[in-house]
Design a protein around this motif. Structure first.
Motif, PDB file in Angstrom:
ATOM      1  N   PRO A 169     -63.854 -10.311 -35.981  1.00 57.65           N
ATOM      2  CA  PRO A 169     -62.821 -11.099 -35.368  1.00 57.65           C
ATOM      3  C   PRO A 169     -61.516 -10.302 -35.396  1.00 57.65           C
ATOM      4  O   PRO A 169     -61.101  -9.412 -36.091  1.00 57.65           O
ATOM      5  CB  PRO A 169     -62.500 -12.233 -36.217  1.00 57.65           C
ATOM      6  N   GLU A 170     -60.679 -10.490 -34.483  1.00 59.14           N
ATOM      7  CA  GLU A 170     -59.119 -10.032 -34.050  1.00 59.14           C
ATOM      8  C   GLU A 170     -58.490 -10.184 -35.520  1.00 59.14           C
ATOM      9  O   GLU A 170     -57.997  -9.098 -35.860  1.00 59.14           O
ATOM     10  CB  GLU A 170     -58.671 -10.560 -32.973  1.00 59.14           C
ATOM     11  N   ALA A 171     -58.655 -11.282 -35.848  1.00 63.58           N
ATOM     12  CA  ALA A 171     -57.555 -11.533 -37.271  1.00 63.58           C
ATOM     13  C   ALA A 171     -58.118 -10.495 -38.235  1.00 63.58           C
ATOM     14  O   ALA A 171     -57.213 -10.175 -39.141  1.00 63.58           O
ATOM     15  CB  ALA A 171     -57.680 -13.141 -37.577  1.00 63.58           C
ATOM     16  N   GLU A 172     -59.335 -10.353 -38.386  1.00 62.21           N
ATOM     17  CA  GLU A 172     -59.909  -9.543 -39.498  1.00 62.21           C
ATOM     18  C   GLU A 172     -59.476  -8.154 -39.178  1.00 62.21           C
ATOM     19  O   GLU A 172     -59.193  -7.348 -40.352  1.00 62.21           O
ATOM     20  CB  GLU A 172     -61.228  -9.529 -39.720  1.00 62.21           C
ATOM     21  N   LEU A 173     -59.752  -7.618 -37.856  1.00 58.49           N
ATOM     22  CA  LEU A 173     -59.401  -6.272 -37.846  1.00 58.49           C
ATOM     23  C   LEU A 173     -57.910  -5.812 -37.911  1.00 58.49           C
ATOM     24  O   LEU A 173     -57.361  -5.088 -38.302  1.00 58.49           O
ATOM     25  CB  LEU A 173     -59.936  -5.909 -36.357  1.00 58.49           C
ATOM     26  N   LYS A 174     -56.810  -6.986 -37.359  1.00 58.72           N
ATOM     27  CA  LYS A 174     -55.454  -6.900 -37.719  1.00 58.72           C
ATOM     28  C   LYS A 174     -55.320  -6.976 -39.490  1.00 58.72           C
ATOM     29  O   LYS A 174     -54.246  -5.994 -39.730  1.00 58.72           O
ATOM     30  CB  LYS A 174     -54.756  -8.127 -37.143  1.00 58.72           C
ATOM     31  N   ALA A 175     -55.973  -7.543 -40.233  1.00 55.91           N
ATOM     32  CA  ALA A 175     -55.624  -7.833 -41.528  1.00 55.91           C
ATOM     33  C   ALA A 175     -55.951  -6.416 -42.272  1.00 55.91           C
ATOM     34  O   ALA A 175     -55.327  -5.880 -43.105  1.00 55.91           O
ATOM     35  CB  ALA A 175     -56.404  -9.031 -42.081  1.00 55.91           C
ATOM     36  N   ARG A 176     -57.081  -5.786 -41.690  1.00 52.64           N
ATOM     37  CA  ARG A 176     -57.672  -4.543 -42.393  1.00 52.64           C
ATOM     38  C   ARG A 176     -56.681  -3.444 -42.091  1.00 52.64           C
ATOM     39  O   ARG A 176     -56.020  -2.606 -42.855  1.00 52.64           O
ATOM     40  CB  ARG A 176     -58.986  -4.129 -41.754  1.00 52.64           C
ATOM     41  N   ALA A 177     -56.148  -3.425 -40.736  1.00 54.73           N
ATOM     42  CA  ALA A 177     -55.214  -2.490 -40.419  1.00 54.73           C
ATOM     43  C   ALA A 177     -53.834  -2.521 -41.357  1.00 54.73           C
ATOM     44  O   ALA A 177     -53.289  -1.345 -41.848  1.00 54.73           O
ATOM     45  CB  ALA A 177     -54.935  -2.544 -38.851  1.00 54.73           C
ATOM     46  N   GLU A 178     -53.351  -3.872 -41.403  1.00 55.89           N
ATOM     47  CA  GLU A 178     -52.079  -3.937 -41.930  1.00 55.89           C
ATOM     48  C   GLU A 178     -52.424  -3.669 -43.601  1.00 55.89           C
ATOM     49  O   GLU A 178     -51.245  -3.362 -44.172  1.00 55.89           O
ATOM     50  CB  GLU A 178     -51.704  -5.499 -41.699  1.00 55.89           C
ATOM     51  N   ALA A 179     -53.272  -3.806 -44.031  1.00 55.60           N
ATOM     52  CA  ALA A 179     -53.711  -3.705 -45.279  1.00 55.60           C
ATOM     53  C   ALA A 179     -53.486  -2.095 -45.758  1.00 55.60           C
ATOM     54  O   ALA A 179     -52.887  -1.694 -46.809  1.00 55.60           O
ATOM     55  CB  ALA A 179     -55.114  -4.125 -45.910  1.00 55.60           C
ATOM     56  N   ASN A 180     -54.178  -1.500 -44.917  1.00 57.56           N
ATOM     57  CA  ASN A 180     -53.918  -0.020 -45.081  1.00 57.56           C
ATOM     58  C   ASN A 180     -52.507   0.536 -44.873  1.00 57.56           C
ATOM     59  O   ASN A 180     -52.024   1.383 -45.469  1.00 57.56           O
ATOM     60  CB  ASN A 180     -54.934   0.722 -44.000  1.00 57.56           C
ATOM     61  N   GLN A 181     -51.702  -0.062 -44.054  1.00 57.89           N
ATOM     62  CA  GLN A 181     -50.384   0.126 -43.799  1.00 57.89           C
ATOM     63  C   GLN A 181     -49.411  -0.231 -45.220  1.00 57.89           C
ATOM     64  O   GLN A 181     -48.625   0.483 -45.614  1.00 57.89           O
ATOM     65  CB  GLN A 181     -49.804  -0.431 -42.662  1.00 57.89           C
ATOM     66  N   GLU A 182     -49.954  -1.539 -45.366  1.00 61.45           N
ATOM     67  CA  GLU A 182     -49.026  -1.999 -46.691  1.00 61.45           C
ATOM     68  C   GLU A 182     -49.350  -0.962 -48.059  1.00 61.45           C
ATOM     69  O   GLU A 182     -48.444  -0.572 -48.578  1.00 61.45           O
ATOM     70  CB  GLU A 182     -49.681  -3.238 -46.978  1.00 61.45           C
ATOM     71  N   ARG A 183     -50.867  -0.407 -48.130  1.00 64.63           N
ATOM     72  CA  ARG A 183     -50.895   0.446 -49.249  1.00 64.63           C
ATOM     73  C   ARG A 183     -50.056   1.840 -49.111  1.00 64.63           C
ATOM     74  O   ARG A 183     -49.641   2.356 -50.129  1.00 64.63           O
ATOM     75  CB  ARG A 183     -52.383   0.569 -49.418  1.00 64.63           C
ATOM     76  N   THR A 184     -50.006   2.300 -47.823  1.00 64.72           N
ATOM     77  CA  THR A 184     -49.469   3.328 -47.526  1.00 64.72           C
ATOM     78  C   THR A 184     -47.811   3.270 -47.828  1.00 64.72           C
ATOM     79  O   THR A 184     -47.159   4.131 -48.363  1.00 64.72           O
ATOM     80  CB  THR A 184     -49.591   4.052 -46.035  1.00 64.72           C
ATOM     81  N   PHE A 185     -47.268   2.154 -47.497  1.00 65.16           N
ATOM     82  CA  PHE A 185     -45.786   1.915 -47.593  1.00 65.16           C
ATOM     83  C   PHE A 185     -45.594   1.751 -48.890  1.00 65.16           C
ATOM     84  O   PHE A 185     -44.357   2.159 -49.635  1.00 65.16           O
ATOM     85  CB  PHE A 185     -45.621   0.504 -46.760  1.00 65.16           C
ATOM     86  N   THR A 186     -46.433   1.137 -49.883  1.00 62.08           N
ATOM     87  CA  THR A 186     -46.343   1.147 -51.402  1.00 62.08           C
ATOM     88  C   THR A 186     -46.352   2.409 -51.882  1.00 62.08           C
ATOM     89  O   THR A 186     -45.391   2.666 -52.939  1.00 62.08           O
ATOM     90  CB  THR A 186     -47.122   0.176 -51.835  1.00 62.08           C
ATOM     91  N   LEU A 187     -47.298   3.097 -51.487  1.00 57.92           N
ATOM     92  CA  LEU A 187     -47.322   4.934 -52.138  1.00 57.92           C
ATOM     93  C   LEU A 187     -45.734   5.531 -51.687  1.00 57.92           C
ATOM     94  O   LEU A 187     -45.533   6.432 -52.252  1.00 57.92           O
ATOM     95  CB  LEU A 187     -48.625   5.518 -51.648  1.00 57.92           C
ATOM     96  N   ARG A 188     -45.531   5.385 -50.431  1.00 55.49           N
ATOM     97  CA  ARG A 188     -44.360   5.958 -49.733  1.00 55.49           C
ATOM     98  C   ARG A 188     -43.173   5.771 -50.638  1.00 55.49           C
ATOM     99  O   ARG A 188     -42.313   6.765 -51.014  1.00 55.49           O
ATOM    100  CB  ARG A 188     -44.105   5.545 -48.251  1.00 55.49           C
ATOM    101  N   ASN A 189     -43.040   4.314 -51.054  1.00 57.71           N
ATOM    102  CA  ASN A 189     -41.730   4.091 -51.841  1.00 57.71           C
ATOM    103  C   ASN A 189     -41.989   4.732 -53.355  1.00 57.71           C
ATOM    104  O   ASN A 189     -40.904   5.169 -53.820  1.00 57.71           O
ATOM    105  CB  ASN A 189     -41.687   2.399 -51.891  1.00 57.71           C
ATOM    106  N   LEU A 190     -43.179   4.746 -53.797  1.00 61.02           N
ATOM    107  CA  LEU A 190     -43.352   5.438 -55.070  1.00 61.02           C
ATOM    108  C   LEU A 190     -42.892   6.896 -55.199  1.00 61.02           C
ATOM    109  O   LEU A 190     -42.368   7.398 -55.946  1.00 61.02           O
ATOM    110  CB  LEU A 190     -44.712   5.241 -55.680  1.00 61.02           C
TER     111      LEU A 190
END
Length: 272
Positions: A169-190
Motif C-alpha cells: 500500500p502507498e501508506a506503507e511505502l511512504k512510511a518505510r521511506a520516511e523511517a529511513n530518512q528519520e534514522r538518517t536525520f538522527t544520525l546526521r544530528n549526532l
C-alpha cells in the motif's frame, strides 16, 4: 551565482532523441571510474546501455565535483572510485582543500550534492533501477509509453514510481521511506554534534599550547569527519538513495570526531 536551465539537448540527441551525455566532466569522470574498476578506454556514449544512460544523464549534474588547478577545470573525483573514502583519498593525494577552517586551521572540504555517488551504493542501483525509473516513471499518453518529464520526488507519485515494483500500500511505502530518512536525520544530528565537539576541543587545545603533532592529527580527523558528514548532508535524499551506506558514512564521521578528540588528550598518541 549563475544558474543554467536544462533543455532537451542536454540529455537527448537533437536529431534522433536518443539519450546522450553532453558534459565533458562526466565523460572524463566515468572513464576514470571505469578505469578504477578495470575497464579501459570507456566511452559512455558508445558503451553505456540505455538503462545506464537513464541514470547517467542525471549524473552529469547530480554529483560531487571540484575545480582543478589555476584553470579551474571541472573534475569529478572518481579516479579511485566513487565511494566517500575513495573521493577523500583522491583529494588527499592531490592536496585539494576547499577552504581553511577559520577557528581550527583544518584544511576542509565541501561536498557538493553527491546523489549519483550515494545512489550507486544502494539497493536500487544494484537492482538495475535507474534514476528515471523513480523520478520520471513511465506513463501512457494516448498509445505511447513515455517518461514523465515532471521530475519530482517518488513520494509524490508513489503509484507510478514505486508500486510498479513494490506491491505494498502507498501508506506503507511512504512510511518505510520516511523511517529511513528519520534514522538518517538522527544520525546526521549526532554526527554534527560530534564534529562541533571536536572543533571546540581543537580551539581549546590551540589556546592551551597543545603539541603541534596532536593538533595536526586532530585537524586531519576534523577534515575527515566534516567531509563524511557533509557527503550525506549535501546529498538530497536524506539517506534514502542508500540508507545503509548513509548510516555507515555518518557512523564513521562520528568515529573520526571522537578519534580527533582522543588525539588531543595529554600524552595520547594520535590514532589514525
Amino acid at each position: 551565482m549563475l544558474f543554467r536551465s536544462i533543455a532537451c539537448i542536454d540529455c537527448h540527441d537533437s536529431q534522433t532523441l536518443q539519450l546522450r551525455i553532453t558534459r565533458p566532466a562526466f565523460m572524463e569522470g566515468i572513464r576514470a571510474l571505469k578505469r578504477s574498476q578495470g575497464v579501459n578506454d570507456y566511452d559512455v556514449n558508445r558503451d553505456a546501455t540505455r538503462q545506464e544512460m537513464r541514470s547517467y544523464v542525471c549524473a552529469q549534474c547530480h554529483v560531487e565535483y571540484y575545480f582543478k588547478g589555476t584553470e579551474k577545470r571541472l573534475v569529478y573525483p572518481w579516479a579511485k572510485g566513487n565511494k566517500v573514502e575513495n573521493i577523500l583519498a583522491y583529494y588527499d593525494e592531490v592536496g585539494h582543500q576547499d577552504w581553511v577552517h577559520a577557528d581550527t586551521g583544518a584544511p576542509a572540504l565541501k561536498a557538493q550534492h553527491p546523489e549519483f555517488e550515494l545512489w550507486s551504493q544502494g539497493i536500487h542501483a544494484r537492482s538495475g533501477v535507474a534514476c528515471a525509473d523513480c523520478h520520471m516513471p513511465y506513463q501512457r499518453i494516448g498509445a505511447h509509453k513515455v517518461s514523465d518529464h515532471h521530475v519530482r520526488s517518488p513520494l509524490l507519485n508513489i503509484n507510478k514510481a514505486c508500486q510498479t515494483c513494490h506491491r505494498w500500500p502507498e501508506a506503507e511505502l511512504k512510511a518505510r521511506a520516511e523511517a529511513n530518512q528519520e534514522r538518517t536525520f538522527t544520525l546526521r544530528n549526532l554526527a554534527m554534534d560530534a564534529l562541533m565537539g571536536l572543533i571546540d576541543d581543537i580551539k581549546t587545545a590551540q589556546t592551551s599550547g597543545a603539541p603541534t603533532n596532536q593538533l595536526a592529527a586532530a585537524r586531519d580527523f576534523q577534515r575527515k569527519a566534516q567531509f563524511y558528514l557533509d557527503f550525506v548532508e549535501a546529498e538530497n535524499s536524506t539517506g534514502f538513495h542508500a540508507p545503509q551506506e548513509a548510516a555507515r558514512i555518518l557512523g564513521e564521521s562520528i568515529d573520526f570526531s571522537r578519534k580527533g578528540q582522543n588525539a588531543l588528550r595529554p600524552g595520547k598518541p594520535a590514532a589514525q
